[in-house]
Motif scaffolding. Structure first.
Motif, PDB file in Angstrom:
ATOM      1  N   THR A 231      20.263  23.934 -20.672  1.00  0.00           N
ATOM      2  CA  THR A 231      19.736  22.802 -19.911  1.00  0.00           C
ATOM      3  C   THR A 231      18.938  21.905 -20.844  1.00  0.00           C
ATOM      4  N   GLN A 232      18.793  20.646 -20.448  1.00  0.00           N
ATOM      5  CA  GLN A 232      18.126  19.732 -21.359  1.00  0.00           C
ATOM      6  C   GLN A 232      16.613  19.717 -21.174  1.00  0.00           C
ATOM      7  N   GLN A 233      16.127  20.192 -20.028  1.00  0.00           N
ATOM      8  CA  GLN A 233      14.678  20.243 -19.862  1.00  0.00           C
ATOM      9  C   GLN A 233      14.130  21.496 -20.526  1.00  0.00           C
ATOM     10  N   VAL A 234      13.104  21.324 -21.347  1.00  0.00           N
ATOM     11  CA  VAL A 234      12.456  22.469 -21.977  1.00  0.00           C
ATOM     12  C   VAL A 234      11.181  22.747 -21.182  1.00  0.00           C
ATOM     13  N   GLU A 235      11.108  23.919 -20.584  1.00  0.00           N
ATOM     14  CA  GLU A 235       9.960  24.194 -19.708  1.00  0.00           C
ATOM     15  C   GLU A 235       8.798  24.804 -20.476  1.00  0.00           C
ATOM     16  N   PHE A 236       7.619  24.544 -19.981  1.00  0.00           N
ATOM     17  CA  PHE A 236       6.428  25.176 -20.554  1.00  0.00           C
ATOM     18  C   PHE A 236       5.383  25.246 -19.463  1.00  0.00           C
ATOM     19  N   SER A 237       4.388  26.104 -19.636  1.00  0.00           N
ATOM     20  CA  SER A 237       3.301  26.049 -18.671  1.00  0.00           C
ATOM     21  C   SER A 237       2.022  25.695 -19.405  1.00  0.00           C
TER      22      SER A 237
ATOM     23  N   ALA B  52      13.199  14.931 -22.847  1.00  0.00           N
ATOM     24  CA  ALA B  52      13.633  13.959 -23.857  1.00  0.00           C
ATOM     25  C   ALA B  52      13.170  12.540 -23.542  1.00  0.00           C
ATOM     26  N   ASP B  53      11.941  12.408 -23.112  1.00  0.00           N
ATOM     27  CA  ASP B  53      11.470  11.121 -22.627  1.00  0.00           C
ATOM     28  C   ASP B  53       9.952  11.059 -22.766  1.00  0.00           C
ATOM     29  N   VAL B  54       9.435   9.977 -23.369  1.00  0.00           N
ATOM     30  CA  VAL B  54       7.989   9.792 -23.359  1.00  0.00           C
ATOM     31  C   VAL B  54       7.611   8.500 -22.625  1.00  0.00           C
TER      32      VAL B  54
END
Lengths: 315, 369
Positions: A120-126, A227-229
């Protein structure tokens, strides 16, 4: 009181990344290289940093993890800036074109790699990096509440970078050389300064700061990186121009932009009765930038040799 | 030499791209089912992904090849090109999620009468919205998002929240429907409890995560809002970030699919079963039912614009992953049945200009712009 505290702390989420990225732009432009690739560098930095956090945050102390991630973000930004440096310094390419190319390349690259690695293109983090209260300092009345509670280590880092940037640019030999390469590189060259090296240094420092700024921007804002700021690299360019290429002015400009963005979203409690439309706050920073540009166009503080490839033979 | 290198590069990109989507269905032979993505990407964890999962599930079960195309740009022209490309490469079924495809399908359904079109979240019409036409080879599927939003609002208030928020993305029909339903659900629950609840209502105008949204959501939580419906792609992620940072932690309602895995703050999600609907449509196409356009006993048949909702079990809340304090499964089933049997009617974006026109006297609504 708590309202002001809230606004101040929210402003930091805009102020610190804008400040760091704009200072990044400052180093590059004062050395004579236009850097409109700030957006792309932010994206690459945020991507590398978040990827590191994604994989290692379970096994590390959060603050150390964030610091390492910042370093990685900075280094990957540097690496990315190297392309810009090679194209615009060695190849003497048009610097706007090279910057645009990098801006287009960055998000595509992040999506491609993220998909390759994890489908998937979203990289998750908490977000475990918030400091509820700094020991001792957080107990100081008033100041403690503002500066040392509910804060991020990156806030202090941002201020440190600001002071360091000023010291480097105005109090060291390297800073003087850097500025001279942005004004009249031929003169600098005749004084025995290696313009190419200095410009490389400026561009790479710019990549380092922009990469870090990208990560700092994402951490409190979302729960994954997509992938977006949100165009904040371009906003940092506006801050750089509004701040007239001077570190302290840039800090002021970044704070002004950040504060206006905050009250546009959160509203000002004591001005609520005036019922000024939100759009007013939203456009204010841009209108202010235009006004500043219009009034300073005659003696603009922009580095004179900015955007020109260095040509030894030119006078 | 250069040309050869370039084409090799392009080829390798295509091959790697196919490997990246996790399925081995692409590239080898001619795919019969082709999906186009709208503005989002195939793995947006929401709308496009939900649809494609349905396509893939059906295709794998029946040994049919499927693939997807991401149009270069979100314009009708580019959508037309992508449909042409799909049909030329052998597609028999084209699946298009999103109302943005309405015009393209209006044009292409007559051009390719032998190709079946599945349009989700929209009904085909011309550029001026004057002529609506769904040919025999096309089906338009829309959802009653307002029912899903209604359940979310109702559950939120019944669960003890008295100050709510709605953070929508762009004010497109689906987002508005979710929001309108949310307001009405909160209103009905408040009426039953004999209270008045407060609600802040805002469209962000986009679908990406920004510090602006985080700030707005934070200010809401600070002003006493306890639960926010994050309705629109990555918008929800910024709301979750704000909820995590608030003290005490805020609650979030997810959208489209079960988003409970994205953050601990997500208490429930207002979903619509995109994947199921696509699978049913595909089944109907491959069984031949789709072509029996006069047989009214078949729901998924050509030439129809169908509306799916609670009566088909296609909208709702995922109770197994929901974290409610007081709202029970019995409560949920009771209100769900009322929606199904029609004793609760819910207005959508066609019935009202703005949420203020919904006549919700038990909701103190503040629309922020």
């Amino acid at each position: 009181m708590s309202d002001i505290l809230f606004l101040f702390q929210q402003t930091m989420f805009f102020f610190i990344p804008l400040l760091i990225v704009a200072l990044g732009g400052l180093f590059s432009e004062r050395s004579g290289i236009i850097n409109i690739a700030l957006e792309g560098m932010m994206i690459i930095g945020a991507f590398a940093g978040i990827f590191f956090i994604h994989f290692f945050q379970q096994s590390m102390d959060p603050q150390i993890c964030l610091l390492v991630a910042l370093l990685i973000a900075g280094l990957s930004g540097t690496l990315f800036a190297l392309f810009h440096a090679i194209a615009s310094i060695n190849m003497k390419a048009d610097q706007t074109i090279s910057g645009t190319a990098l801006n287009m390349f960055a998000p595509a690259f992040c999506i491609f790699v993220a998909r390759l690695v994890q489908q998937t293109q979203q990289v998750e983090f908490s977000n475990t990096f918030r400091i509820t209260k700094v020991p001792v300092l957080g107990d100081i009345p008033f100041i403690g509440e503002f500066l040392f509670q509910n804060t991020y280590i990156t806030n202090f880092l941002g201020i440190l970078i600001l002071v360091l940037s000023w010291l480097i640019l105005y109090k060291t030999r390297f800073g003087l050389r850097l500025r001279s390469c942005g004004e009249l590189p031929q003169a600098a060259d005749s004084a025995g300064i290696n313009v190419y090296k200095i410009r490389y240094a400026g561009t790479l420092i710019s990549g380092f700061l922009a990469g870090m700024g990208g990560l700092i921007f994402i951490v409190p804002t979302s729960t994954n990186f997509n992938a977006d700021v949100a165009g904040y690299g371009f906003l940092a360019l506006a801050v750089l121009i509004f701040g007239q290429w001077k570190p302290w002015h840039i800090a002021g400009a970044a704070f002004f932009f950040g504060f206006m963005k905050t009250i546009a979203s959160a509203g000002l409690p004591f001005l609520a009765s005036l019922s000024i439309p939100n759009y007013f706050y939203k456009i204010t920073p841009y209108v202010a930038t235009l006004i500043v540009l219009a009034f300073t166009s005659k003696n603009s503080a922009a580095p004179r040799a900015e955007g020109e490839p260095f040509d030894k033979g030119k006078r | 030499m250069k040309k050869m290198f370039a084409s090799l590069l392009a080829l390798s990109m295509v091959l790697v791209g196919c490997g990246g989507d996790g399925g081995d269905s692409a590239s080898s032979s001619k795919p019969e089912i082709v999906m186009l993505t709208d503005k989002g990407t195939i793995d947006d964890k929401s709308f496009n992904q939900g649809t494609y999962e349905g396509v893939k599930a059906y295709a794998e079960k029946n040994g049919i090849d499927c693939t997807y195309i991401k149009p270069v740009d979100a314009t009708t022209d580019e959508y037309n090109n992508s449909i042409d490309q799909a049909v030329k490469s052998g597609a028999k079924v084209v699946v298009c999620p999103g109302y943005l495809f309405e015009e393209s399908i209006y044009i292409k359904q007559t051009e390719y009468p032998d190709v079946k079109f599945i349009l989700i979240d929209g009904n085909p019409h011309d550029a001026s919205y004057e002529d609506y036409k769904t040919e025999k080879n096309t089906i338009g599927i829309t959802f009653q998002e307002e029912q899903s939003g209604y359940l979310a609002g109702y559950a939120a208030v019944k669960d003890g929240n008295t100050s709510l928020g709605f953070m929508g993305g762009q004010a497109v029909p689906a987002v508005m429907n979710f929001g309108y339903g949310y307001v009405q659900g909160a209103n009905d629950a408040a009426k039953e409890l004999g209270i008045t609840v407060k609600m802040k209502y805002h469209y962000t105008g986009g679908f990406s995560a920004t510090p602006e949204i985080q700030t707005k959501a934070s200010s809401w939580y600070k002003d006493g809002v306890t639960i926010v419906f994050g309705c629109g792609g990555s918008v929800g992620n910024s709301v979750m970030a704000a909820a995590e940072a608030s003290n005490p932690a805020g609650k979030v309602i997810g959208v489209d699919v079960d988003q409970s895995s994205e953050s601990d703050t997500v208490v429930t999600s207002a979903y619509k079963r995109l994947g199921d609907a696509v699978q049913k449509a595909l089944e109907s196409i491959y069984s031949g039912d789709f072509d029996k356009t006069d047989d009214t006993s078949i729901q998924f048949r050509g030439g129809q614009n169908i509306v799916l909702g609670a009566k088909d079990g296609d909208v709702g809340l995922p109770l197994e992953t929901s974290k409610f304090d007081k709202f029970t499964e019995a409560d949920y089933n009771a209100i769900y049945d009322k929606i199904v049997d029609g004793s609760v009617t819910i207005k959508n974006n066609k019935d009202a200009e703005s949420p203020n026109d919904l006549n919700c006297s038990n909701v103190d609504l503040t629309i922020e712009n």
